[in-house]
Write a protein that holds these residues in place. Structure first.
Motif, PDB file in Angstrom:
ATOM      1  N   ILE A   1      -5.897  -2.890  -5.049  1.00  0.00           N
ATOM      2  CA  ILE A   1      -5.973  -1.474  -4.670  1.00  0.00           C
ATOM      3  C   ILE A   1      -5.398  -0.616  -5.791  1.00  0.00           C
ATOM      4  O   ILE A   1      -4.653  -1.099  -6.633  1.00  0.00           O
ATOM      5  CB  ILE A   1      -5.220  -1.189  -3.351  1.00  0.00           C
ATOM      6  CG1 ILE A   1      -3.736  -1.604  -3.448  1.00  0.00           C
ATOM      7  CG2 ILE A   1      -5.906  -1.892  -2.188  1.00  0.00           C
ATOM      8  CD1 ILE A   1      -2.896  -1.149  -2.262  1.00  0.00           C
TER       9      ILE A   1
ATOM     10  N   LEU B   1      -4.143  -3.676   4.738  1.00  0.00           N
ATOM     11  CA  LEU B   1      -4.867  -2.418   4.506  1.00  0.00           C
ATOM     12  C   LEU B   1      -5.412  -1.850   5.810  1.00  0.00           C
ATOM     13  O   LEU B   1      -5.313  -0.654   6.073  1.00  0.00           O
ATOM     14  CB  LEU B   1      -6.029  -2.642   3.525  1.00  0.00           C
ATOM     15  CG  LEU B   1      -5.623  -2.959   2.084  1.00  0.00           C
ATOM     16  CD1 LEU B   1      -6.853  -3.261   1.241  1.00  0.00           C
ATOM     17  CD2 LEU B   1      -4.833  -1.806   1.470  1.00  0.00           C
TER      18      LEU B   1
ATOM     19  N   TYR C   1      -5.971   6.145 -10.742  1.00  0.00           N
ATOM     20  CA  TYR C   1      -7.366   5.756 -10.966  1.00  0.00           C
ATOM     21  C   TYR C   1      -8.063   6.766 -11.879  1.00  0.00           C
ATOM     22  O   TYR C   1      -8.926   6.404 -12.681  1.00  0.00           O
ATOM     23  CB  TYR C   1      -8.088   5.654  -9.622  1.00  0.00           C
ATOM     24  CG  TYR C   1      -9.465   5.069  -9.733  1.00  0.00           C
ATOM     25  CD1 TYR C   1      -9.656   3.726 -10.033  1.00  0.00           C
ATOM     26  CD2 TYR C   1     -10.592   5.875  -9.550  1.00  0.00           C
ATOM     27  CE1 TYR C   1     -10.918   3.189 -10.150  1.00  0.00           C
ATOM     28  CE2 TYR C   1     -11.865   5.342  -9.658  1.00  0.00           C
ATOM     29  CZ  TYR C   1     -12.022   4.001  -9.963  1.00  0.00           C
ATOM     30  OH  TYR C   1     -13.270   3.472 -10.082  1.00  0.00           O
TER      31      TYR C   1
ATOM     32  N   ASP D   1     -12.337  -7.237  -4.172  1.00  0.00           N
ATOM     33  CA  ASP D   1     -11.987  -8.372  -3.314  1.00  0.00           C
ATOM     34  C   ASP D   1     -11.710  -9.549  -4.253  1.00  0.00           C
ATOM     35  O   ASP D   1     -12.613 -10.026  -4.937  1.00  0.00           O
ATOM     36  CB  ASP D   1     -13.173  -8.679  -2.385  1.00  0.00           C
ATOM     37  CG  ASP D   1     -12.890  -9.848  -1.463  1.00  0.00           C
ATOM     38  OD1 ASP D   1     -11.908 -10.580  -1.690  1.00  0.00           O
ATOM     39  OD2 ASP D   1     -13.660 -10.027  -0.497  1.00  0.00           O
TER      40      ASP D   1
ATOM     41  N   THR E   1      -7.570 -11.212  -0.108  1.00  0.00           N
ATOM     42  CA  THR E   1      -6.650 -10.366  -0.861  1.00  0.00           C
ATOM     43  C   THR E   1      -7.426  -9.367  -1.716  1.00  0.00           C
ATOM     44  O   THR E   1      -8.441  -9.724  -2.311  1.00  0.00           O
ATOM     45  CB  THR E   1      -5.773 -11.266  -1.760  1.00  0.00           C
ATOM     46  OG1 THR E   1      -5.148 -12.239  -0.931  1.00  0.00           O
ATOM     47  CG2 THR E   1      -4.710 -10.465  -2.484  1.00  0.00           C
ATOM     48  N   ARG E   2      -6.945  -8.143  -1.757  1.00  0.00           N
ATOM     49  CA  ARG E   2      -7.653  -7.074  -2.472  1.00  0.00           C
ATOM     50  C   ARG E   2      -6.798  -6.469  -3.588  1.00  0.00           C
ATOM     51  O   ARG E   2      -5.573  -6.498  -3.529  1.00  0.00           O
ATOM     52  CB  ARG E   2      -8.029  -5.936  -1.496  1.00  0.00           C
ATOM     53  CG  ARG E   2      -8.713  -6.410  -0.209  1.00  0.00           C
ATOM     54  CD  ARG E   2     -10.044  -7.046  -0.519  1.00  0.00           C
ATOM     55  NE  ARG E   2     -10.578  -7.803   0.618  1.00  0.00           N
ATOM     56  CZ  ARG E   2     -11.597  -7.407   1.366  1.00  0.00           C
ATOM     57  NH1 ARG E   2     -12.189  -6.270   1.104  1.00  0.00           N
ATOM     58  NH2 ARG E   2     -12.037  -8.173   2.342  1.00  0.00           N
TER      59      ARG E   2
ATOM     60  N   PRO F   1       0.812  -1.232   0.000  1.00  0.00           N
ATOM     61  CA  PRO F   1       0.000   0.000   0.000  1.00  0.00           C
ATOM     62  C   PRO F   1       0.843   1.279   0.000  1.00  0.00           C
ATOM     63  O   PRO F   1       0.395   2.311  -0.496  1.00  0.00           O
ATOM     64  CB  PRO F   1      -0.806  -0.093   1.306  1.00  0.00           C
ATOM     65  CG  PRO F   1      -0.736  -1.515   1.719  1.00  0.00           C
ATOM     66  CD  PRO F   1       0.573  -2.044   1.208  1.00  0.00           C
TER      67      PRO F   1
ATOM     68  N   TYR G   1      -7.350   3.569  -3.101  1.00  0.00           N
ATOM     69  CA  TYR G   1      -8.676   3.033  -3.396  1.00  0.00           C
ATOM     70  C   TYR G   1      -8.648   1.517  -3.293  1.00  0.00           C
ATOM     71  O   TYR G   1      -7.738   0.887  -3.841  1.00  0.00           O
ATOM     72  CB  TYR G   1      -9.104   3.365  -4.828  1.00  0.00           C
ATOM     73  CG  TYR G   1      -9.623   4.759  -5.043  1.00  0.00           C
ATOM     74  CD1 TYR G   1     -10.623   5.279  -4.240  1.00  0.00           C
ATOM     75  CD2 TYR G   1      -9.123   5.540  -6.080  1.00  0.00           C
ATOM     76  CE1 TYR G   1     -11.096   6.560  -4.452  1.00  0.00           C
ATOM     77  CE2 TYR G   1      -9.593   6.818  -6.302  1.00  0.00           C
ATOM     78  CZ  TYR G   1     -10.573   7.321  -5.474  1.00  0.00           C
ATOM     79  OH  TYR G   1     -11.046   8.582  -5.688  1.00  0.00           O
ATOM     80  N   GLU G   2      -9.639   0.948  -2.630  1.00  0.00           N
ATOM     81  CA  GLU G   2      -9.777  -0.511  -2.638  1.00  0.00           C
ATOM     82  C   GLU G   2     -10.790  -0.848  -3.722  1.00  0.00           C
ATOM     83  O   GLU G   2     -11.954  -0.496  -3.624  1.00  0.00           O
ATOM     84  CB  GLU G   2     -10.275  -0.968  -1.261  1.00  0.00           C
ATOM     85  CG  GLU G   2     -10.198  -2.454  -1.090  1.00  0.00           C
ATOM     86  CD  GLU G   2     -10.698  -2.893   0.270  1.00  0.00           C
ATOM     87  OE1 GLU G   2     -10.326  -2.271   1.294  1.00  0.00           O
ATOM     88  OE2 GLU G   2     -11.486  -3.840   0.302  1.00  0.00           O
TER      89      GLU G   2
ATOM     90  N   LYS H   1      -6.249  -7.780   3.124  1.00  0.00           N
ATOM     91  CA  LYS H   1      -7.076  -6.802   3.840  1.00  0.00           C
ATOM     92  C   LYS H   1      -6.461  -6.479   5.206  1.00  0.00           C
ATOM     93  O   LYS H   1      -6.597  -5.356   5.711  1.00  0.00           O
ATOM     94  CB  LYS H   1      -8.496  -7.360   4.003  1.00  0.00           C
ATOM     95  CG  LYS H   1      -9.460  -6.441   4.712  1.00  0.00           C
ATOM     96  CD  LYS H   1      -9.824  -5.207   3.894  1.00  0.00           C
ATOM     97  CE  LYS H   1     -10.825  -4.323   4.633  1.00  0.00           C
ATOM     98  NZ  LYS H   1     -11.143  -3.101   3.872  1.00  0.00           N
TER      99      LYS H   1
ATOM    100  N   GLU I   1      -3.458   1.602   6.949  1.00  0.00           N
ATOM    101  CA  GLU I   1      -4.329   2.774   6.765  1.00  0.00           C
ATOM    102  C   GLU I   1      -3.784   3.757   5.728  1.00  0.00           C
ATOM    103  O   GLU I   1      -3.723   4.957   5.964  1.00  0.00           O
ATOM    104  CB  GLU I   1      -4.543   3.490   8.097  1.00  0.00           C
ATOM    105  CG  GLU I   1      -5.290   2.635   9.113  1.00  0.00           C
ATOM    106  CD  GLU I   1      -5.559   3.372  10.414  1.00  0.00           C
ATOM    107  OE1 GLU I   1      -4.595   3.960  10.949  1.00  0.00           O
ATOM    108  OE2 GLU I   1      -6.703   3.370  10.878  1.00  0.00           O
TER     109      GLU I   1
ATOM    110  N   GLU J   1       0.228   4.133  -2.564  1.00  0.00           N
ATOM    111  CA  GLU J   1      -0.153   5.486  -2.118  1.00  0.00           C
ATOM    112  C   GLU J   1       0.750   6.537  -2.761  1.00  0.00           C
ATOM    113  O   GLU J   1       0.285   7.585  -3.210  1.00  0.00           O
ATOM    114  CB  GLU J   1      -0.067   5.617  -0.599  1.00  0.00           C
ATOM    115  CG  GLU J   1      -0.447   7.014  -0.133  1.00  0.00           C
ATOM    116  CD  GLU J   1      -0.307   7.245   1.364  1.00  0.00           C
ATOM    117  OE1 GLU J   1      -1.042   6.614   2.130  1.00  0.00           O
ATOM    118  OE2 GLU J   1       0.543   8.066   1.748  1.00  0.00           O
TER     119      GLU J   1
END
Ligand SMILES: Nc1ncnc2c1ncn2[C@@H]1O[C@H](COP(=O)(O)OP(=O)(O)OP(=O)(O)O)[C@@H](O)[C@H]1O
Ligand SMILES: O=P(O)(O)OC[C@H]1O[C@H](OP(=O)(O)OP(=O)(O)O)[C@H](O)[C@@H]1O
Length: 215
Positions: A187, A82, A193, A94, A184-185, A64, A90-91, A79, A86, A68
């Motif tokens: 992002i 994440l 984006y 899933d 697992t995501r 992340p 964007y997530e 997750k 913090e 970022e």
């Protein structure tokens, strides 16, 4: 054939370690060109020239951070990371892989007398959870082998990931409270984006096709 119909190049941060194999398998199912280099070499930056993709291989907790700061446009991450890190990302999806759960565990029948001491690799998740329960705790950050803490008297409880339950069982611990399910995501960096929306949408669309029940 190029993976992306447009000209935008996309950098994907992948987590090394436990979920790497499953994540690579997921990418392959989604139709991404996964070279042998990604799986077999010690290289940490792996371009896929024809597909205008680039993979970077990172420690899971750092994924992340790379996203970022925009050095990766998208990332694949648990997750748990994440919730703990913090980061401002964007997530998107899933991916429904890397299933495990975040639990409070401890010795059976152990009754703490004073304020609860909780050992964990996830201090923010643990603090947030016990605050929501209205319970005052002292959180002790560890970097691994968390199950040791209750066994040797460092802590009354642990907050940790449980998958098969084998580590808890073999160390005489039991699951006490369920905090949340972990998967697992995918992002995305906020600027990517918007600025690379076609490429991000295209990859998210391909991923969506292989997520069970999302076709
Ligand atoms: N049984 C499990 N235990 C730990 N993580 C799991 C498990 N099953 C799936 N995962 C996922 O794998 C990720 C952790 O992978 P891994 O253990 O390689 O990273 P790590 O904790 O940074 O490793 P280490 O600190 O041991 O180098 C977690 O973010 C989680 O989403
Ligand atoms: O329920 P299980 O299938 O036994 O898996 C859970 C264990 O796996 C993870 O540890 P990991 O192997 O990442 O090592 P660590 O203790 O160094 O974090 C986690 O922290 C648990 O200890």
């Amino acid at each position: 054939m190029a993976f992306f119909a447009n000209e935008q190049k996309l950098t994907i941060a992948m987590p090394k370690g436990r979920i790497f194999e499953e994540a690579v398998h997921f990418l392959q199912q989604a139709g991404l060109e996964v070279t042998a280099e990604l799986q077999d070499s010690r290289k940490l930056v792996i371009p896929v020239e024809n597909a205008r993709l680039e993979f970077i291989l990172a420690k899971p907790t750092d994924v992340p951070t790379y996203v970022e700061y925009g050095v990766a446009d998208v990332g694949v991450v648990g997750k748990d990371v994440l919730l703990e890190e913090e980061r401002d990302v964007y997530e998107l999806l899933d991916l429904q892989i890397g299933y495990c759960r975040m639990m409070v565990a401890g010795l059976p029948d152990w009754k703490p007398t004073e304020a609860l001491r909780v050992a964990t690799k996830y201090p923010k998740i643990a603090s947030r959870y016990f605050r929501e329960q209205g319970q005052q705790v002292e959180v002790i950050k560890l970097n691994g082998s968390v199950e040791l803490a209750p066994m040797i008297g460092l802590a009354d409880r642990i907050v940790d990931i449980v998958s098969t339950g084998r580590t808890l069982k073999e160390n005489g611990l039991v699951e006490l409270e369920h905090i949340c399910e972990i998967t697992t995501r995918l992002i995305a960096n906020r600027a990517s984006y918007r600025m690379k929306s076609e490429a991000v949408d295209e990859i998210a669309g391909k991923f969506l096709e292989v997520i069970p029940g999302k076709k």
